[in-house]
Design an enzyme around this catalytic site. Structure first.
Site, PDB file in Angstrom:
ATOM      1  N   GLY A  30      43.073  38.374  50.337  1.00  0.00           N
ATOM      2  CA  GLY A  30      43.829  37.183  49.926  1.00  0.00           C
ATOM      3  C   GLY A  30      45.311  37.510  49.860  1.00  0.00           C
ATOM      4  O   GLY A  30      45.716  38.663  50.040  1.00  0.00           O
ATOM      5  N   ASP A  84      41.828  42.975  42.963  1.00  0.00           N
ATOM      6  CA  ASP A  84      41.583  41.812  43.815  1.00  0.00           C
ATOM      7  C   ASP A  84      42.190  40.563  43.172  1.00  0.00           C
ATOM      8  O   ASP A  84      42.419  40.533  41.946  1.00  0.00           O
ATOM      9  CB  ASP A  84      40.059  41.620  44.003  1.00  0.00           C
ATOM     10  CG  ASP A  84      39.717  40.847  45.280  1.00  0.00           C
ATOM     11  OD1 ASP A  84      40.621  40.254  45.897  1.00  0.00           O
ATOM     12  OD2 ASP A  84      38.529  40.840  45.648  1.00  0.00           O
ATOM     13  N   ASP A  87      40.411  32.941  42.603  1.00  0.00           N
ATOM     14  CA  ASP A  87      40.779  31.530  42.751  1.00  0.00           C
ATOM     15  C   ASP A  87      40.924  30.864  41.387  1.00  0.00           C
ATOM     16  O   ASP A  87      41.775  30.009  41.185  1.00  0.00           O
ATOM     17  CB  ASP A  87      39.719  30.812  43.586  1.00  0.00           C
ATOM     18  CG  ASP A  87      39.636  31.418  44.977  1.00  0.00           C
ATOM     19  OD1 ASP A  87      40.680  31.451  45.653  1.00  0.00           O
ATOM     20  OD2 ASP A  87      38.561  31.892  45.355  1.00  0.00           O
ATOM     21  N   GLY A  99      36.411  33.792  46.446  1.00  0.00           N
ATOM     22  CA  GLY A  99      35.773  33.546  47.732  1.00  0.00           C
ATOM     23  C   GLY A  99      36.305  32.363  48.499  1.00  0.00           C
ATOM     24  O   GLY A  99      35.832  32.095  49.599  1.00  0.00           O
ATOM     25  N   GLY A 101      38.837  32.424  49.960  1.00  0.00           N
ATOM     26  CA  GLY A 101      39.389  33.074  51.164  1.00  0.00           C
ATOM     27  C   GLY A 101      38.304  33.585  52.081  1.00  0.00           C
ATOM     28  O   GLY A 101      38.590  34.216  53.092  1.00  0.00           O
ATOM     29  N   GLU A 107      33.581  41.335  48.561  1.00  0.00           N
ATOM     30  CA  GLU A 107      34.334  41.457  47.299  1.00  0.00           C
ATOM     31  C   GLU A 107      33.386  41.715  46.127  1.00  0.00           C
ATOM     32  O   GLU A 107      33.680  42.495  45.228  1.00  0.00           O
ATOM     33  CB  GLU A 107      35.132  40.178  47.042  1.00  0.00           C
ATOM     34  CG  GLU A 107      36.303  40.019  47.996  1.00  0.00           C
ATOM     35  CD  GLU A 107      37.019  38.692  47.860  1.00  0.00           C
ATOM     36  OE1 GLU A 107      38.157  38.595  48.308  1.00  0.00           O
ATOM     37  OE2 GLU A 107      36.443  37.742  47.296  1.00  0.00           O
ATOM     38  N   LYS A 125      46.271  30.062  38.195  1.00  0.00           N
ATOM     39  CA  LYS A 125      44.828  30.318  38.386  1.00  0.00           C
ATOM     40  C   LYS A 125      44.062  30.330  37.061  1.00  0.00           C
ATOM     41  O   LYS A 125      42.835  30.399  37.067  1.00  0.00           O
ATOM     42  CB  LYS A 125      44.630  31.668  39.087  1.00  0.00           C
ATOM     43  CG  LYS A 125      45.404  31.850  40.391  1.00  0.00           C
ATOM     44  CD  LYS A 125      44.630  31.326  41.562  1.00  0.00           C
ATOM     45  CE  LYS A 125      45.239  31.619  42.903  1.00  0.00           C
ATOM     46  NZ  LYS A 125      45.226  32.992  43.331  1.00  0.00           N
TER      47      LYS A 125
HETATM   48  C1  A5P Z   1      39.008  35.905  49.027  1.00  0.00           C
HETATM   49  O1  A5P Z   1      37.716  35.658  49.474  1.00  0.00           O
HETATM   50  C2  A5P Z   1      39.202  35.393  47.628  1.00  0.00           C
HETATM   51  O2  A5P Z   1      38.259  35.771  46.709  1.00  0.00           O
HETATM   52  C3  A5P Z   1      40.604  35.696  47.126  1.00  0.00           C
HETATM   53  O3  A5P Z   1      40.661  36.828  46.316  1.00  0.00           O
HETATM   54  C4  A5P Z   1      41.036  34.519  46.353  1.00  0.00           C
HETATM   55  O4  A5P Z   1      40.814  33.416  47.204  1.00  0.00           O
HETATM   56  C5  A5P Z   1      42.496  34.591  45.956  1.00  0.00           C
HETATM   57  O5  A5P Z   1      43.301  34.478  47.076  1.00  0.00           O
HETATM   58  P1  A5P Z   1      44.870  34.308  46.944  1.00  0.00           P
HETATM   59  O6  A5P Z   1      45.401  35.536  46.296  1.00  0.00           O
HETATM   60  O7  A5P Z   1      45.329  34.158  48.371  1.00  0.00           O
HETATM   61  O8  A5P Z   1      45.108  33.071  46.136  1.00  0.00           O
END
Ligand code: A5P
Length: 224
Positions: A30, A84, A87, A99, A101, A107, A125
């Protein structure tokens, strides 16, 4: 006023404080995680010794390009620290939705294998209840996806196919009242691979806002 990317970069920078020489790291996916990978690469260039297991091909490519040593579960069964994005983060429990992303399965495998799981977010968030700002991603197998989606709807959700190989959907009107139960109920449906609820996994959440950075710890532990 810091823009959103600056906030993400600031959270990523603070998370570097959790990294120690010699660690096996899990690298998230992400935009926020990408800022972390960028900054980690600077440390590696200055002599930090770590090996990293990435959660997506995207992150692996970035790390490789920046000279970060990569490893896999073939060499390391446990990860010292995974970093990590997320969302949504529920303020009180630090439970997560991840997820959106598209990398939730890897993950979640990485989070489950990690001794510490540090989440980096900007304060947009943070939510009072999970499932209030968008859908919960659910990864399902392609075969029979219509039947699997119908079973998900029996749980009271509205489902919507994102793409053939990875269905998603699932937001109840008032958010998710019991994330732990919901996580289990979704995963017990045949055809579901995994869902984006990360319950009880966060060791710390680094949340950045216009007012600075806050490190949130689960109840009963002290922030670092
Ligand atoms: C990826 O699959 C996601 O779990 C990301 O960690 C989540 O969407 C956060 O993404 P951003 O940092 O781009 O907001």
């Amino acid at each position: 006023m810091a823009d959103r990317d600056e906030l993400k970069r600031a959270a990523a920078a603070r998370a570097l404080d959790f990294v120690e020489d010699g660690m096996v790291l899990g690298l998230g996916t992400g935009t926020t995680a990408a800022f972390f990978v960028d900054q980690l690469a600077d440390r590696v260039a200055r002599g930090l010794r770590v090996v990293c297991i990435p959660t997506s091909e995207r992150t692996a490519a970035q790390a490789r390009r920046l000279g970060i040593p990569l490893a896999s579960f073939a060499e390391h069964r446990k990860i010292d620290l995974a970093i990590d994005g997320a969302d949504e983060v529920e303020r009180t429990t630090l439970d997560l939705i991840k997820g959106r992303g598209g990398a939730l399965l890897r993950e979640k495998i990485v989070a489950a294998a990690s001794r510490q799981f540090v989440v980096i977010v900007d304060d947009d968030k943070l939510v009072d209840r999970l499932g209030t700002t968008g859908p919960l991603p659910v990864e399902i197998v392609q075969f029979g996806w219509q039947a699997t989606a119908a079973r998900l709807e029996e749980l009271g959700a509205r489902s919507e196919l994102r793409r053939a190989a990875s269905g998603e959907a699932f937001v109840t009107d008032g958010g998710i009242a019991d994330p732990a139960e919901t996580e289990g109920r979704i995963n017990s449906i045949v055809g579901v691979v995994e869902n984006g609820l990360f319950v009880g996994r966060s060791s710390a959440v680094v949340a950045s806002s216009q007012h600075g950075i806050e490190v949130l710890a689960p109840i009963g532990t002290a922030p670092r």
